[in-house]
Scaffold this active site. Sequence first.
Site, mmCIF file in Angstrom:
data_model
loop_
_atom_site.group_PDB
_atom_site.id
_atom_site.type_symbol
_atom_site.label_atom_id
_atom_site.label_comp_id
_atom_site.label_asym_id
_atom_site.label_seq_id
_atom_site.Cartn_x
_atom_site.Cartn_y
_atom_site.Cartn_z
ATOM 1 N N LEU A 1 0.820 -1.207 0.000
ATOM 2 C CA LEU A 1 0.000 0.000 0.000
ATOM 3 C C LEU A 1 0.856 1.260 0.000
ATOM 4 C CD1 LEU A 1 -2.887 -0.982 2.444
ATOM 5 C CD2 LEU A 1 -2.788 -1.178 -0.041
ATOM 6 N N GLY A 2 2.144 1.127 0.271
ATOM 7 C CA GLY A 2 3.041 2.274 0.248
ATOM 8 C C GLY A 2 3.709 2.501 -1.091
ATOM 9 N N HIS B 1 -1.967 -8.422 0.255
ATOM 10 C CA HIS B 1 -1.555 -7.427 -0.740
ATOM 11 C C HIS B 1 -2.629 -7.200 -1.805
ATOM 12 C CE1 HIS B 1 2.215 -7.605 1.193
ATOM 13 N NE2 HIS B 1 2.782 -8.558 0.476
ATOM 14 N N GLN C 1 5.087 -2.490 -10.378
ATOM 15 C CA GLN C 1 6.525 -2.750 -10.425
ATOM 16 C C GLN C 1 6.788 -3.848 -11.446
ATOM 17 O OE1 GLN C 1 7.467 -4.213 -6.421
ATOM 18 N NE2 GLN C 1 7.220 -6.316 -7.106
ATOM 19 N N TYR D 1 -0.693 3.048 -18.540
ATOM 20 C CA TYR D 1 -0.967 3.225 -19.968
ATOM 21 C C TYR D 1 -2.347 2.721 -20.327
ATOM 22 C CZ TYR D 1 0.800 -1.633 -20.443
ATOM 23 O OH TYR D 1 1.026 -2.979 -20.322
ATOM 24 N N LEU D 2 -2.916 3.329 -21.364
ATOM 25 C CA LEU D 2 -4.246 2.997 -21.853
ATOM 26 C C LEU D 2 -4.135 2.517 -23.285
ATOM 27 C CD1 LEU D 2 -7.354 3.071 -21.441
ATOM 28 C CD2 LEU D 2 -7.290 5.423 -22.335
ATOM 29 N N LYS D 3 -4.632 1.333 -23.536
ATOM 30 C CA LYS D 3 -4.589 0.765 -24.883
ATOM 31 C C LYS D 3 -5.827 1.236 -25.649
ATOM 32 C CE LYS D 3 -3.321 -3.664 -24.891
ATOM 33 N NZ LYS D 3 -3.232 -5.086 -24.440
#
Length: 456
Positions: free
Chosen positions: A146-147, A206, A339, A345-347
């Site tokens: 969450l960090g 997580h 990570q 990004y948007l396809k």
Amino acid sequence: CSSPKNHAGHCCTLPLCLNGVLVACIFMQLFWNVLHQGGLVLSCCSIHYMQGPYDKPDGFKYLSNRLSEQEAVKPRANRMFFLSIPPNVFLSATGNAVDQARSKSGWTRVIVEKPFGRDSASSKELGMGLAKHLDEDQIYRIDHYLGKELIENLTVLRFSNRVFEPLWSRQYIRNVQIIFSENFGTEGRGGYFDQYGIIRDVIQNHLLQILALFAMEQPVSLDAEDIRNEKVKVLRSMKMVTLDDVVTGQYRARGKLPGYLDDETVPKGSVTPTFSAIAMFINNHRWDGVPFLLKAGKALNKRRAEIRVQFRHVPGNLYRDKQGADPDAACNELVIRIQPKEAIYLKINNKVPGLGLRLDQTRLDLQYQEEYQGELPDAYERLLLDVVNGDKRLFIRYDELEAAWDLYTPVLHQLEQSQVQPELYPYGSRGPLGAHYLAAKYGVRWGDLSDGADNE
């Protein structure tokens, strides 16, 4: 010792319990980064090493005395305990630390590292044990995911951009995938990992926390309790996980790469999963019927953590005959890569330049390393600074933890009692085939397994 600019003369110390020793750590590199980024001024800095048992109060009394020597010149001293220790000694260490070494002039806060129990019952026992020594506002249950920068940005992306909020619902989103993969195995830590498995180690904490942040309604404010109230509502609205919606796997040897059972610290014949894919559903007006697919595994082909939002097909699409036989390949997809190489990004579909009419899918791409100069802060740096500031937005509240365990405890018990055999997959592969069948059951394809640039 640290002195905040707006609280001159105050002192904050960070005692640690690590690997069987007590460490009174008043200054270290990570904590220095926290203080520096928080605008704090260092008045002195030193490291003290102490050794002692977890379950004996004498060592903690001595620790407190040593801290008091460092704090003597300050009118007020705050103490923050970070206990990264085995679960079986957690309560005794916490009790001794708080009872024998709490601050006498400032606040005392305790950072709790996972695992927060193994199921609902053990989590409740841990919570009750902590409550004997601490108030809830002193407890900081830390989930370092969450960090991370992209998780911190998740609510900003959604609630501060008009273009996204209207689309954030079942009317436009077909499915959501939250994916975590590591390209290495247990590496000699199998004995510890085998006590928990991938579902407890990654998915139940997580990935479920990320899901709650992603799916929650807009909070009343950015106050910690308002945000955590909305996360709890999401968790309580979710359908309990059933065995029909769970796939488990375990990596096997491939060439010179060892399998999970080749780890000498792993019990022979263990059926503990190193991979799992799970389908979850939220029973509310915004997300009814939308599958949330969670996937996590070790010894896979790539290291990555990302959120993939796959949007619905364009109704009455004018260009369907130009987009090939697979309509899913032309759907818009928003990818939030947590990570490595942080990115959003948007396809989108676009006309290929030229005299003809040919469509291609391209990306509107924000690469953090290219757009923002400088190193991104470590997740623990952010979270430690939040503890110093008393900000609990990114920490887990007790009722939130309780709701999360309620979703997973029955299926975890069923997996263990029935000794369900995990599907084997080769070290370095894409995981077991069962994950594909689970996704196909809900008309979904895993976005991280598609060809092209997404696999970089």
